[in-house]
Design an enzyme around this catalytic site. Structure first.
Site, PDB file in Angstrom:
ATOM      1  N   SER A 193     -27.449 -21.928 -58.862  1.00  0.00           N
ATOM      2  CA  SER A 193     -27.169 -22.110 -57.428  1.00  0.00           C
ATOM      3  C   SER A 193     -28.273 -21.555 -56.531  1.00  0.00           C
ATOM      4  O   SER A 193     -28.004 -21.079 -55.425  1.00  0.00           O
ATOM      5  CB  SER A 193     -25.822 -21.470 -57.054  1.00  0.00           C
ATOM      6  OG  SER A 193     -24.815 -21.987 -57.882  1.00  0.00           O
ATOM      7  N   ARG A 194     -29.510 -21.602 -57.024  1.00  0.00           N
ATOM      8  CA  ARG A 194     -30.678 -21.178 -56.234  1.00  0.00           C
ATOM      9  C   ARG A 194     -30.693 -19.689 -55.897  1.00  0.00           C
ATOM     10  O   ARG A 194     -31.472 -19.257 -55.056  1.00  0.00           O
ATOM     11  CB  ARG A 194     -30.786 -21.987 -54.923  1.00  0.00           C
ATOM     12  CG  ARG A 194     -30.884 -23.511 -55.143  1.00  0.00           C
ATOM     13  CD  ARG A 194     -32.212 -23.863 -55.817  1.00  0.00           C
ATOM     14  NE  ARG A 194     -32.441 -25.294 -55.932  1.00  0.00           N
ATOM     15  CZ  ARG A 194     -32.315 -25.983 -57.067  1.00  0.00           C
ATOM     16  NH1 ARG A 194     -31.929 -25.385 -58.189  1.00  0.00           N
ATOM     17  NH2 ARG A 194     -32.595 -27.270 -57.089  1.00  0.00           N
TER      18      ARG A 194
END
Ligand code: FMN
Length: 215
Positions: A193-194
């Site tokens: 999720s970055r």
């Protein structure tokens, strides 16, 4: 095209980078990540390929891919033509940045600092282990200059082959190594999720300081 690019994404879940696993100075971590890259990255990726950025006299950045050819506790060494565009940039502004990207490992390393020429002896020692074709090419090619066509390059090579018919080519004066002396090394490990891990090492008065950067 735009839509396809917008849809291209990969979630990074392979690994993490915690302060507990990271040494207090960056060279050992680079060596360990580099060994992982040599083991893991599949051909045709060259694990020692990196992007080198330099700045021209107008403050404009330029980058290109080069091969890292040596690493010791002084810094990161690559070889090139001293009269090339990058050589001229470094003569005017002796600072550079290099980026390694190891996609299988979901890792990036960014290195920034001052650049110096390696000694003529070091350049010659490396030049001598290059294949003959590469040694002749270093003499023949006026790297970064505009040439008329492939035929001009082939003619330059033919002249060089004639010149070194009876003697082994020595290292040209216009060719050699540069060593980037790092002042900052950042290790980036992709996470889900970055929310990636970024550990940044900064050299302050000769001592490496480690800090975590937000992704
Ligand atoms: C995988 C790869 C490795 C390269 N390795 C080198 C290298 O070690 N030395 C070099 O001078 N150019 C290398 N090049 C070519 C450079 O990217 C660049 O074209 C050349 O150095 C001229 O750059 P300049 O005009 O900015 O000086 C490599 C290119 C690629 C794609």
């Amino acid at each position: 095209m735009t839509q396809k690019l917008a849809d291209m994404r990969r979630d990074y879940t392979r690994d993490g980078l915690s302060e507990a696993d990271a040494p207090l100075e960056p060279f050992a971590l680079f060596q360990s990540w580099f060994a992982d890259a040599v083991k893991t990255e599949q051909l045709p990726v060259e694990p020692n390929a990196m992007t080198l950025a330099t700045v021209d006299g107008n403050g404009r950045p330029h980058c290109r891919v080069l091969l890292l050819k040596a690493l010791d506790d002084r810094g990161f060494t690559f070889f090139t033509n001293y009269e090339s565009a990058k050589g001229q940039h470094l003569a005017g502004s002796p600072f550079a940045a290099m980026t390694f990207f190891w996609p299988t490992l979901e890792r990036q390393v960014r290195i920034e600092g001052r650049v110096e020429k390696v000694s003529a002896e070091e350049s010659d020692a490396y030049f001598q282990v290059r294949p003959l074709g590469s040694r002749l090419g270093a003499w023949a090619s006026p790297q970064s200059r505009v040439i008329d066509g492939r035929a001009e390059l082939e003619a330059l090579l033919a002249d060089t082959e004639q010149r070194f018919l009876d003697t082994a080519p020595h290292c040209p004066p216009h060719w050699g190594g540069y060593r980037l002396l790092p002042e900052r090394i950042e290790f980036w490990q992709g996470r889900a999720s970055r929310l990636h891990d970024r550990l940044n090492y900064r050299l302050e008065a000769g001592v490496w300081k480690r800090e975590r950067l937000a992704p």
